[in-house]
Motif scaffolding. Structure first.
Motif, short mmCIF file in Angstrom:
data_model
loop_
_atom_site.label_atom_id
_atom_site.label_comp_id
_atom_site.label_asym_id
_atom_site.label_seq_id
_atom_site.Cartn_x
_atom_site.Cartn_y
_atom_site.Cartn_z
N MET A 45 -30.51 44.67 -43.49
CA MET A 45 -31.47 45.61 -44.08
C MET A 45 -30.73 46.75 -44.79
N GLU A 52 -39.73 45.80 -45.29
CA GLU A 52 -40.13 45.66 -43.88
C GLU A 52 -40.40 44.19 -43.52
N VAL A 55 -37.22 42.14 -43.30
CA VAL A 55 -36.47 42.35 -42.05
C VAL A 55 -37.10 41.52 -40.93
N PHE A 56 -38.41 41.54 -40.91
CA PHE A 56 -39.14 40.76 -39.90
C PHE A 56 -38.79 39.27 -40.03
N LEU A 57 -38.78 38.79 -41.28
CA LEU A 57 -38.50 37.36 -41.50
C LEU A 57 -37.05 37.01 -41.15
N SER A 60 -36.69 36.97 -37.54
CA SER A 60 -37.36 35.78 -37.02
C SER A 60 -36.50 34.52 -37.20
N ALA A 64 -34.73 32.27 -34.28
CA ALA A 64 -35.03 30.84 -34.14
C ALA A 64 -33.75 30.02 -34.20
N LYS B 310 -37.82 51.03 -41.85
CA LYS B 310 -38.41 49.72 -42.15
C LYS B 310 -38.40 48.86 -40.90
N LYS B 311 -37.37 49.06 -40.10
CA LYS B 311 -37.32 48.31 -38.85
C LYS B 311 -37.15 49.34 -37.72
N TYR B 343 -48.14 47.32 -37.40
CA TYR B 343 -46.83 47.91 -37.14
C TYR B 343 -45.82 46.77 -36.94
N TYR B 344 -44.55 47.12 -37.09
CA TYR B 344 -43.50 46.11 -36.92
C TYR B 344 -43.48 45.65 -35.47
N GLN B 345 -43.65 44.37 -35.27
CA GLN B 345 -43.60 43.82 -33.90
C GLN B 345 -42.47 42.80 -33.82
N ASN B 346 -41.82 42.79 -32.68
CA ASN B 346 -40.65 41.93 -32.56
C ASN B 346 -40.66 41.23 -31.21
N MET B 349 -40.19 42.03 -26.60
CA MET B 349 -39.50 43.31 -26.40
C MET B 349 -40.19 44.47 -27.12
N LYS B 354 -35.67 46.20 -22.18
CA LYS B 354 -34.99 45.86 -20.93
C LYS B 354 -34.48 47.14 -20.28
N ASP B 357 -31.46 48.82 -21.58
CA ASP B 357 -31.56 49.46 -22.89
C ASP B 357 -32.30 50.78 -22.82
N GLU B 463 -37.27 40.77 -16.19
CA GLU B 463 -37.07 39.60 -17.06
C GLU B 463 -38.36 38.78 -17.18
N TYR B 571 -47.82 37.14 -38.75
CA TYR B 571 -46.91 37.19 -37.60
C TYR B 571 -46.81 35.81 -36.96
N PHE B 574 -44.85 33.23 -39.19
CA PHE B 574 -43.42 33.42 -39.50
C PHE B 574 -42.59 33.95 -38.34
N ARG B 575 -43.17 34.13 -37.19
CA ARG B 575 -42.37 34.45 -35.99
C ARG B 575 -42.10 33.10 -35.32
N TYR B 576 -40.90 32.56 -35.62
CA TYR B 576 -40.60 31.19 -35.17
C TYR B 576 -40.35 31.15 -33.68
#
Lengths: 141, 576
Positions: A45, A52, A55-57, A60, A64, B310-311, B343-346, B349, B354, B357, B463, B571, B574-576
């Motif tokens: 990034m 944004e 970065v997500f992709l 991801s 994977a 952005k992240k 919002y940015y979700q990941n 987590m 954790k 962190d 965990e 989401y 594309f969230r593999y």
């Protein structure tokens, strides 16, 4: 952290794990894939000014691809193979796949910048290795 | 109107410091205050003062407690930094320094301002430095007096300063030498020699006074930095800057051109801005913003906070998800189901980090979810890893609360009695000490959390956070927050079947939950008559539009992001 560094980290952790687990089976260090992917996404990034959603992709794709690559490397390690080429082949294969995915995510300018960066240099090295491998296979037949 | 630069510059300097810490760096001020607990007790005084530099540390802690009000804390900082400049200026005047080089005396203050941007630097070093210059200024007032008196002072002052304020004894020594050599006719080599002897004696005796500390800490003496590995080079640079400024002002020839003075002023300001820009940490200010807002339960403030990253860091997503889950719209629908994916979700987590962190925000999440004992453990762990081993009010107040909720009254009272000895938490503690068990039960926060505690003992494994949520949800199906967390966990994990099984068709279903349901129906091609929970037609259309666009663009994420970034469909795909 460049792709090369990711591979090196994984390789070191895998090697260390085998030593540590031989000495103390309970203290096996876990590879934190989300964290590694997040750091690498952060790095990309910053370098290529990703949006944004990019970065997500990227995150991801890495989340994977990394576990599958590690799984394949672990399998090779468990099979007893210790030659560097096998690990190199797997890392090359997955880094190529990752680059293919990045190509779809990045804009033209970002991709050109990517190719000019250390990532691009690594890609060239990988392509050379692949060419060499294909040539040697052709010679064998 | 003529502006007197000597009067105007310190005034603007002080205002700039105040504005910076009261508004731009406000959450650092609040965070620093919460990470310590100043007690008005004899034991606390003895424990704090009982090491070299301890007195400076005690004053530092005393002043830091006023950070409770950032405007007051910033004013204190501004006064201290201005005092440092003033003392250096007075010293320069006393040794006949040049007036035209006056702006240079601001450099050490700018340097310390930059250091104060790092929450690990305490005020002790600043206080020590001011006192060192101030004492030598008093010494200089006696420059025309007899040498024997000066000799006695120079011999005694260095060990005394070291014992009271720590490493700034070094600067005291340097300034005494400069002062002594600047007294032209009355300069006495014996006085300077006594100062040197005093330093040697201090160095020899120091390890016996404080045998348990490392050499670098011995050199610094006081708690100028929260961690044990004090960045020595920073202090060496700082102290060198003080000496260098004084020597330049003393020995560089005077010039009377006004423009040079203006250029010098601008140069000093630029240098100062560079120092501050280098140490200014926006990310940690943001983290401290979330810590403050999550603790004060200002959910609206968190949601309104503009995100420039952005992240965003996981601490941000943890905080925003908690804030969304704790907030409801006019229809009483939880905002997490309405807008979480904007919002940015990941992954998982995004809900909780954790423990290795982050202990702090995670403890707040667990506390609100009803995992009171676990929240207490997290807070305790966070407290014991605080670098300077201080039991901050942030932790003690929460430990008192968790024990009140869990019904461990005696333990809670122990913490509350400690807090009674503070200035700003005194009434807070008194109020809670007065609370009866019925009062706790009827308290909207404590009473609710007391009811939502786990009914049975089980081993909490961070965990397996989803499993932990399931356990507590089975015991408390009426815990809406846990339910939302569970639903979000399924969504973040792309587990639509488990998500759908938990949806309550009797209640209003938030927008993004409906989107997930519509997606599930479309993926499994469930005909509309068999759809057990109804989804608004507009949302089904949105999902169908996404599917259509996905097909048209062969799954090109970049194209789809233009239209669907911020939707659950994006989401999920594309969230593999």
């Amino acid at each position: 952290m460049s792709n090369l560094k990711i591979i090196l980290t994984i390789a070191v952790i895998l090697t260390c794990n085998s030593i540590i687990s031989a000495q103390n089976p309970q203290k096996e260090e876990k590879i934190n894939i989300p964290e590694m992917a997040a750091k690498e996404a952060d790095n990309l990034m910053g370098l290529f000014k990703l949006e944004e959603y990019q970065v997500f992709l990227v995150d991801s794709v890495l989340q994977a691809n990394l576990p599958v690559m590690i799984e394949e490397m672990t399998k090779i390690k468990q099979s007893g193979a210790s030659n560097q080429e096998s690990f190199q082949y797997i890392s090359d294969k997955w880094l190529d796949k990752t680059d293919e995915a990045f190509f779809k995510i990045f804009t033209k300018e970002q991709w050109n910048k990517y190719l000019k960066s250390s990532y691009g240099k690594e890609k060239k090295k990988r392509d050379k290795r692949l060419k060499k491998l294909l040539n040697s296979n052709e010679n064998q037949y | 109107m003529k502006i007197n630069i000597k009067k105007a510059f310190p005034l603007f300097f002080g205002i700039a410091i105040w504005v910076f810490f009261a508004f731009i760096y406000k959450y650092h001020i609040l965070y620093i205050e919460k990470m310590q607990m100043f007690l008005f007790t004899k034991e606390y005084f003895i424990a704090t003062v009982g090491h070299p530099g301890g007195f400076g540390d005690y004053i530092s802690r005393f002043l830091i407690q006023f950070y409770y009000y950032p405007a007051v804390g910033s004013a204190i900082l501004a006064l201290l930094l201005c005092s440092l400049q003033k003392e250096i200026f007075v010293f320069c005047k006393n040794i006949n320094g040049k007036d035209s080089l006056y702006p240079l005396t601001f450099i050490p203050s700018f340097f310390y301002w930059a250091l104060m941007c790092n929450e690990n630097f305490t005020m002790a070093g600043l206080i020590g430095l001011i006192c060192a210059v101030w004492i030598v200024n008093i010494y200089l007032k006696n420059k025309k007096g007899n040498a024997a008196f000066r000799g006695l002072i120079s011999f005694l002052i260095i060990p005394v300063i070291w014992l009271l304020f720590g490493g700034t004894a070094i600067i005291t020594f340097a300034l005494i030498l400069i002062a002594e050599f600047s007294i032209k006719k009355k300069h006495n080599i014996i006085v300077s020699s006594l100062a040197v002897i005093s330093v040697i004696i201090t160095i020899i005796l120091a390890p016996y006074v404080s045998p348990q500390v490392t050499n670098s800490d011995m050199f610094i003496g006081g708690n100028y930095y929260k961690y044990t590995d004090t960045p020595l080079s920073m202090f060496v640079w700082l102290w060198t800057s003080v000496v260098a400024v004084i020597l330049i002002v003393k020995y560089i020839p005077n010039f009377n051109k006004k423009w040079i003075s203006i250029v010098l002023t601008v140069a000093v300001i630029c240098l100062g801005v560079c120092f501050i820009a280098k140490e200014y940490n926006k990310e940690s200010e943001n983290i401290m913003f979330y810590i403050d807002h999550v603790r004060s339960r200002d959910w609206k403030g968190i949601i309104k906070h503009k995100i420039t990253d952005k992240k965003p860091s996981p601490l941000f997503t943890n905080s925003i998800n908690l804030a969304l889950a704790m907030s409801k719209n006019e229809e009483g629908v939880s905002l997490i189901g309405e807008s979480a994916f904007k919002y940015y979700q990941n992954g998982l987590m995004s809900l909780i980090s954790k423990p290795e962190d982050d202990w702090v925000i995670s403890s707040e999440i667990l506390y609100n979810l009803g995992f009171i004992n676990e929240a207490q453990r997290y807070v305790f762990e966070a407290m014991v890893i605080t670098p300077d081993n201080q039991t901050g009010t942030f932790f003690i107040t929460r430990l008192a609360e968790t024990n009140l909720i869990a019904g461990r009254r005696k333990v809670a009272d122990k913490y509350l009695h400690i807090l009674e000895n503070t200035l700003f938490y005194h009434y807070w503690a008194k109020e809670r000490l007065k609370m009866s068990e019925d009062d706790i039960d009827s308290n909207p926060i404590y009473g609710h959390l007391r009811k939502m505690q786990p009914k049975t003992d089980f081993l909490f494994n961070p965990e397996e956070f989803v499993r932990m949520l399931k356990i507590i949800f089975i015991q408390h199906p009426d815990n809406d927050l846990v339910k939302d967390y569970l639903l979000m966990a399924f969504l973040l994990d792309n587990n639509l079947n488990d998500f759908a099984s938990l949806i309550d068709s009797q209640k209003i279903i938030p927008h993004q939950y409906q989107e997930a349901l519509a997606l599930l129906y479309e993926i499994n091609s469930i005909p509309s008559e068999n759809r057990f929970i109804k989804v608004e037609e507009s949302i089904t259309k949105e999902v169908n539009h996404f599917i259509e666009m996905y097909g048209k663009n062969a799954g090109n994420a970049s194209v789809l992001a233009k239209y669907f970034w911020g939707t659950y469909c994006f989401y999920y795909t594309f969230r593999y």
